[in-house]
Design an enzyme around this catalytic site. Structure first.
Site, PDB file in Angstrom:
ATOM      1  CD  GLU A   1      89.143   0.058 -13.600  1.00 39.04           C
ATOM      2  OE1 GLU A   1      90.148  -0.487 -13.109  1.00 39.04           O
ATOM      3  OE2 GLU A   1      88.148  -0.561 -14.000  1.00 39.04           O
TER       4      GLU A   1
ATOM      5  CD  GLU B   1      94.793  27.784 -14.449  1.00 40.41           C
ATOM      6  OE1 GLU B   1      94.157  27.925 -13.378  1.00 40.41           O
ATOM      7  OE2 GLU B   1      95.623  26.876 -14.619  1.00 40.41           O
TER       8      GLU B   1
ATOM      9  CG  HIS C   1      96.452  12.741 -14.784  1.00 43.63           C
ATOM     10  ND1 HIS C   1      97.476  11.836 -14.976  1.00 43.63           N
ATOM     11  CD2 HIS C   1      96.919  13.935 -15.242  1.00 43.63           C
ATOM     12  CE1 HIS C   1      98.525  12.445 -15.512  1.00 43.63           C
ATOM     13  NE2 HIS C   1      98.216  13.717 -15.684  1.00 43.63           N
TER      14      HIS C   1
ATOM     15  CG  ASP D   1      93.415  14.270 -23.103  1.00 42.21           C
ATOM     16  OD1 ASP D   1      94.157  14.962 -22.378  1.00 42.21           O
ATOM     17  OD2 ASP D   1      92.823  13.255 -22.699  1.00 42.21           O
TER      18      ASP D   1
ATOM     19  CG  HIS E   1      92.871  18.927 -19.901  1.00 43.41           C
ATOM     20  ND1 HIS E   1      92.880  17.897 -18.984  1.00 43.41           N
ATOM     21  CD2 HIS E   1      93.339  18.403 -21.048  1.00 43.41           C
ATOM     22  CE1 HIS E   1      93.345  16.797 -19.568  1.00 43.41           C
ATOM     23  NE2 HIS E   1      93.633  17.085 -20.819  1.00 43.41           N
ATOM     24  CG  HIS E   2      96.535  22.456 -16.173  1.00 41.31           C
ATOM     25  ND1 HIS E   2      95.520  22.052 -15.326  1.00 41.31           N
ATOM     26  CD2 HIS E   2      96.434  23.799 -16.275  1.00 41.31           C
ATOM     27  CE1 HIS E   2      94.844  23.124 -14.920  1.00 41.31           C
ATOM     28  NE2 HIS E   2      95.375  24.190 -15.477  1.00 41.31           N
TER      29      HIS E   2
END
Length: 101
Positions: A80, A54, A76, A88, A58-59
């Site tokens: 594209e 949180e 996400h 990540d 980035h979850h």
């Protein structure tokens, strides 16, 4: 907001830095499975990760059954249709730090 997607060289470096993680979703994600002593320990891990994720905005995607937690990281907003990014890599480092590997 679009996030720069990692190149193949950056993905190679990511995997070298985090050898316990494996490519998933045709190279668009990394995944790792964690096993704990019991459900309480697994839940505690998830709580620690949730708070830090949180803070990073980035979850992870994850799945929990009793003492097992499966974690998938992908961005996400990268490329594209999603992919791996510095977000990540940072969250994988955070999770590895919690686990100690």
């Amino acid at each position: 907001m679009s996030v720069p997607e990692f190149t193949s060289d950056q993905i190679t470096a990511l995997l070298a830095a985090h050898p316990a993680w494996a490519l998933a979703r045709e190279g668009k994600a990394i995944a790792r499975t964690f096993r704990f002593k019991d459900f309480s320990e697994a839940w505690g891990f998830m709580n620690r990760v949730a708070l830090l994720a949180e803070a990073q905005d980035h979850h992870p995607e994850w799945f929990n059954v009793y003492n097992r937690v499966e974690v998938t990281l992908t961005t996400h907003d990268a490329g594209e249709s999603g992919g791996l990014s510095a977000r990540d890599a940072k969250l994988a480092s955070t999770i590895d730090g919690i686990i100690g590997s």
